[in-house]
Design a protein around this motif. Structure first.
Motif, PDB file in Angstrom:
ATOM      1  N   ALA A 133     -39.938  70.833  96.696  1.00  0.00           N
ATOM      2  CA  ALA A 133     -41.096  70.743  97.594  1.00  0.00           C
ATOM      3  C   ALA A 133     -40.707  71.153  99.012  1.00  0.00           C
ATOM      4  O   ALA A 133     -41.465  71.853  99.701  1.00  0.00           O
ATOM      5  CB  ALA A 133     -41.661  69.324  97.577  1.00  0.00           C
ATOM      6  N   GLU A 134     -39.536  70.728  99.452  1.00  0.00           N
ATOM      7  CA  GLU A 134     -39.077  71.087 100.796  1.00  0.00           C
ATOM      8  C   GLU A 134     -38.836  72.591 100.909  1.00  0.00           C
ATOM      9  O   GLU A 134     -39.186  73.217 101.915  1.00  0.00           O
ATOM     10  CB  GLU A 134     -37.797  70.317 101.129  1.00  0.00           C
ATOM     11  N   ILE A 135     -38.252  73.178  99.884  1.00  0.00           N
ATOM     12  CA  ILE A 135     -38.023  74.631  99.883  1.00  0.00           C
ATOM     13  C   ILE A 135     -39.352  75.374  99.949  1.00  0.00           C
ATOM     14  O   ILE A 135     -39.496  76.348 100.696  1.00  0.00           O
ATOM     15  CB  ILE A 135     -37.200  75.047  98.652  1.00  0.00           C
ATOM     16  N   GLN A 136     -40.326  74.916  99.171  1.00  0.00           N
ATOM     17  CA  GLN A 136     -41.641  75.563  99.188  1.00  0.00           C
ATOM     18  C   GLN A 136     -42.256  75.479 100.584  1.00  0.00           C
ATOM     19  O   GLN A 136     -42.828  76.452 101.081  1.00  0.00           O
ATOM     20  CB  GLN A 136     -42.575  74.914  98.163  1.00  0.00           C
ATOM     21  N   SER A 137     -42.123  74.335 101.217  1.00  0.00           N
ATOM     22  CA  SER A 137     -42.652  74.160 102.567  1.00  0.00           C
ATOM     23  C   SER A 137     -41.941  75.082 103.555  1.00  0.00           C
ATOM     24  O   SER A 137     -42.578  75.712 104.402  1.00  0.00           O
ATOM     25  CB  SER A 137     -42.481  72.696 103.003  1.00  0.00           C
ATOM     26  N   LEU A 138     -40.625  75.171 103.442  1.00  0.00           N
ATOM     27  CA  LEU A 138     -39.859  76.039 104.333  1.00  0.00           C
ATOM     28  C   LEU A 138     -40.202  77.506 104.117  1.00  0.00           C
ATOM     29  O   LEU A 138     -40.278  78.283 105.079  1.00  0.00           O
ATOM     30  CB  LEU A 138     -38.356  75.809 104.137  1.00  0.00           C
ATOM     31  N   GLY A 153     -36.823  67.496  92.628  1.00  0.00           N
ATOM     32  CA  GLY A 153     -38.251  67.670  92.896  1.00  0.00           C
ATOM     33  C   GLY A 153     -38.539  67.650  94.380  1.00  0.00           C
ATOM     34  O   GLY A 153     -39.323  68.462  94.893  1.00  0.00           O
ATOM     35  N   GLY A 154     -37.907  66.731  95.089  1.00  0.00           N
ATOM     36  CA  GLY A 154     -38.080  66.662  96.537  1.00  0.00           C
ATOM     37  C   GLY A 154     -37.550  67.906  97.226  1.00  0.00           C
ATOM     38  O   GLY A 154     -38.185  68.439  98.146  1.00  0.00           O
ATOM     39  N   LEU A 155     -36.391  68.376  96.787  1.00  0.00           N
ATOM     40  CA  LEU A 155     -35.814  69.590  97.370  1.00  0.00           C
ATOM     41  C   LEU A 155     -36.686  70.803  97.086  1.00  0.00           C
ATOM     42  O   LEU A 155     -36.860  71.677  97.950  1.00  0.00           O
ATOM     43  CB  LEU A 155     -34.402  69.815  96.851  1.00  0.00           C
ATOM     44  N   CYS A 159     -29.335  60.917  85.985  1.00  0.00           N
ATOM     45  CA  CYS A 159     -30.137  62.114  85.681  1.00  0.00           C
ATOM     46  C   CYS A 159     -31.536  61.981  86.261  1.00  0.00           C
ATOM     47  O   CYS A 159     -32.085  62.942  86.811  1.00  0.00           O
ATOM     48  CB  CYS A 159     -30.211  62.350  84.171  1.00  0.00           C
ATOM     49  N   ILE A 160     -32.103  60.804  86.139  1.00  0.00           N
ATOM     50  CA  ILE A 160     -33.441  60.578  86.697  1.00  0.00           C
ATOM     51  C   ILE A 160     -33.400  60.728  88.215  1.00  0.00           C
ATOM     52  O   ILE A 160     -34.267  61.378  88.816  1.00  0.00           O
ATOM     53  CB  ILE A 160     -33.977  59.195  86.289  1.00  0.00           C
ATOM     54  N   GLU A 161     -32.393  60.147  88.850  1.00  0.00           N
ATOM     55  CA  GLU A 161     -32.253  60.268  90.305  1.00  0.00           C
ATOM     56  C   GLU A 161     -32.097  61.733  90.713  1.00  0.00           C
ATOM     57  O   GLU A 161     -32.699  62.182  91.690  1.00  0.00           O
ATOM     58  CB  GLU A 161     -31.055  59.457  90.797  1.00  0.00           C
ATOM     59  N   LEU A 162     -31.298  62.479  89.969  1.00  0.00           N
ATOM     60  CA  LEU A 162     -31.109  63.897  90.269  1.00  0.00           C
ATOM     61  C   LEU A 162     -32.410  64.676  90.105  1.00  0.00           C
ATOM     62  O   LEU A 162     -32.717  65.562  90.911  1.00  0.00           O
ATOM     63  CB  LEU A 162     -30.028  64.503  89.364  1.00  0.00           C
TER      64      LEU A 162
END
Length: 76
Positions: A47-52, A43-45, A35-38
């Protein structure tokens, strides 16, 4: 003799419950780690979506500027 057998059976049953509890706790710990890894991945995804999205907005604005410039040149 029956009293000893009952006592042994109770001890065996208790040990079985303890072992099952240990196994379930291990499984819970593994699932918590997953769950922590997910959550980190999510969170990384995010941030990437926001950047895109920001890049897409910039590209749309640039496209609109070029379109406007082309229309102006065609008109006049």
């Amino acid at each position: 003799m029956s009293g000893m057998t009952d006592g042994r059976q109770q001890a065996t049953d208790f040990l079985a419950v303890v072992l099952e509890n240990v196994e379930l706790r291990q499984q819970l710990a593994e699932v918590q780690d997953q769950c922590i890894e997910l959550a980190v991945d999510a969170g990384g995804l995010h941030a990437e979506i926001q950047s895109l999205r920001a890049q897409l907005l910039d590209a749309e604005r640039a496209c609109n500027r070029w379109r406007s410039l082309a229309e102006q040149r065609l008109a006049g």
